[in-house]
Design an enzyme around this catalytic site. Structure first.
Site, PDB file in Angstrom:
ATOM      1  N   PRO A  91       0.869  -1.267   0.009  1.00 39.39           N
ATOM      2  CA  PRO A  91      -0.281   0.134  -0.410  1.00 39.39           C
ATOM      3  C   PRO A  91       1.163   1.519   0.194  1.00 39.39           C
ATOM      4  O   PRO A  91       0.833   2.401  -0.714  1.00 39.39           O
ATOM      5  CB  PRO A  91      -0.366  -0.133   1.002  1.00 39.39           C
ATOM      6  CG  PRO A  91      -0.890  -1.683   1.517  1.00 39.39           C
ATOM      7  CD  PRO A  91       0.605  -2.027   0.557  1.00 39.39           C
ATOM      8  N   GLU A 118      -0.137  -9.225   7.990  1.00 42.68           N
ATOM      9  CA  GLU A 118       0.251  -7.871   8.240  1.00 42.68           C
ATOM     10  C   GLU A 118       0.885  -6.738   7.654  1.00 42.68           C
ATOM     11  O   GLU A 118       1.150  -5.754   7.369  1.00 42.68           O
ATOM     12  CB  GLU A 118       0.483  -7.285  10.006  1.00 42.68           C
ATOM     13  CG  GLU A 118       0.618  -5.820  10.570  1.00 42.68           C
ATOM     14  CD  GLU A 118      -0.506  -5.263  10.675  1.00 42.68           C
ATOM     15  OE1 GLU A 118      -0.592  -4.085  10.875  1.00 42.68           O
ATOM     16  OE2 GLU A 118      -1.400  -6.382  10.656  1.00 42.68           O
ATOM     17  N   ARG A 155      -1.670  -6.244 -21.796  1.00 36.81           N
ATOM     18  CA  ARG A 155      -2.270  -5.260 -23.147  1.00 36.81           C
ATOM     19  C   ARG A 155      -0.853  -4.748 -24.519  1.00 36.81           C
ATOM     20  O   ARG A 155      -1.674  -4.575 -25.465  1.00 36.81           O
ATOM     21  CB  ARG A 155      -3.440  -4.664 -22.849  1.00 36.81           C
ATOM     22  CG  ARG A 155      -4.718  -5.036 -22.408  1.00 36.81           C
ATOM     23  CD  ARG A 155      -5.416  -4.505 -21.387  1.00 36.81           C
ATOM     24  NE  ARG A 155      -6.305  -4.152 -22.212  1.00 36.81           N
ATOM     25  CZ  ARG A 155      -6.338  -2.675 -23.189  1.00 36.81           C
ATOM     26  NH1 ARG A 155      -5.668  -2.538 -22.919  1.00 36.81           N
ATOM     27  NH2 ARG A 155      -7.854  -2.943 -24.063  1.00 36.81           N
ATOM     28  N   ASP A 170      -7.126   3.743 -25.708  1.00 36.14           N
ATOM     29  CA  ASP A 170      -7.631   3.829 -24.323  1.00 36.14           C
ATOM     30  C   ASP A 170      -7.883   5.295 -23.704  1.00 36.14           C
ATOM     31  O   ASP A 170      -7.204   5.719 -24.206  1.00 36.14           O
ATOM     32  CB  ASP A 170      -6.931   2.343 -23.384  1.00 36.14           C
ATOM     33  CG  ASP A 170      -7.410   0.836 -23.604  1.00 36.14           C
ATOM     34  OD1 ASP A 170      -8.241   0.575 -24.466  1.00 36.14           O
ATOM     35  OD2 ASP A 170      -6.936   0.884 -23.357  1.00 36.14           O
TER      36      ASP A 170
END
Length: 252
Positions: A91, A118, A155, A170
């Protein structure tokens, strides 16, 4: 491209055998390997985690199984592909976006390390070149994030998409959202396709698409316009759109 994924839950990657990523593997354009790093633990109970030194909530992934799994992968690929970039799903990492996907697509080899519990023993970071995150939230593990990153990256590998222009058009590829698109029938329940798209005038169609891409971005994601590399023509169109919404009577 070879993609290695280190995970405690290899069965979660079954979707990678479907759709575009699955087709890419079948065609030999991408080679995805998922390694269960629990297989490399030296703990007799197959534990890969332990309590943090100094105390605290939760358990941390130990360094040893992941280091040994990485050593195994390096031996396996020796002489075939370079070590490439090693991406830790975390994160606190760099936020993943379209530019990041295009950047990763230039590599011959990528390795993703999926965390759980954790967090990580800090020494695991010595293995990595990148730390990446999907956004400001926490998942139960890195598997879903890895699948998203692999899908978005693959992609852009040459030959993956049937039309080489598909990825470049895109949303986000040029800093803007994609323009609206339509297919047959031209009139569905009274909802008609804009006439310009059936006119055959390619210059007018290109202008319409550019303007509608700017319009959609202005209305839905105006923050993107702060950094989008707009041409002079696009800047003029954008100013016209802003005037149009400030003064509705000026609308076409």
């Amino acid at each position: 491209m070879r993609i290695d994924i280190l995970s405690l839950f290899p069965n979660m990657f079954a979707p990678m055998q479907e759709s575009i990523v699955g087709n890419a593997q079948a065609d030999g354009l991408v080679d995805v390997h998922v390694t269960d790093f629990r297989q490399f633990t030296t703990d007799k109970h197959n534990h890969v985690d332990d309590a943090p030194f100094g105390g605290g909530a939760g358990m941390l992934l130990q360094a040893q199984p992941i280091f040994d799994a990485m050593d195994h992968i390096e031996q396996e690929i020796a002489g075939q592909v370079p070590k490439g970039r090693v991406i830790l799903l975390d994160p606190a990492g760099r936020k993943f976006d379209q530019d990041y996907a295009m950047e990763l697509a230039q590599e011959e080899h990528l390795t993703f390390i999926c965390g759980h519990y954790e967090g990580y023993d800090e020494r695991i970071r010595e293995l990595v070149t990148d730390e990446a995150s999907l956004g400001d939230y926490v998942l139960t593990g890195g598997e879903l994030a890895a699948m998203v990153m692999v899908d978005a990256t693959v992609r852009f590998v040459p030959g993956i998409l049937g039309n080489h222009e598909s990825a470049s058009g895109d949303s986000f590829s040029n800093g803007l959202l994609e323009y609206p698109q339509y297919t047959r029938p031209a009139d569905f329940r009274g909802m008609k396709v804009p006439e310009v798209l059936t006119s055959g005038n390619h210059q007018k169609i290109a202008e319409w698409r550019m303007k509608e891409s700017l319009r959609r971005t202005l209305l839905r994601r105006p923050d993107l316009l702060e950094t989008a590399p707009l041409t002079r023509e696009q800047q003029i169109m954008l100013q016209d759109l802003k005037l149009e919404y400030e003064n509705p009577d000026l609308a076409d």
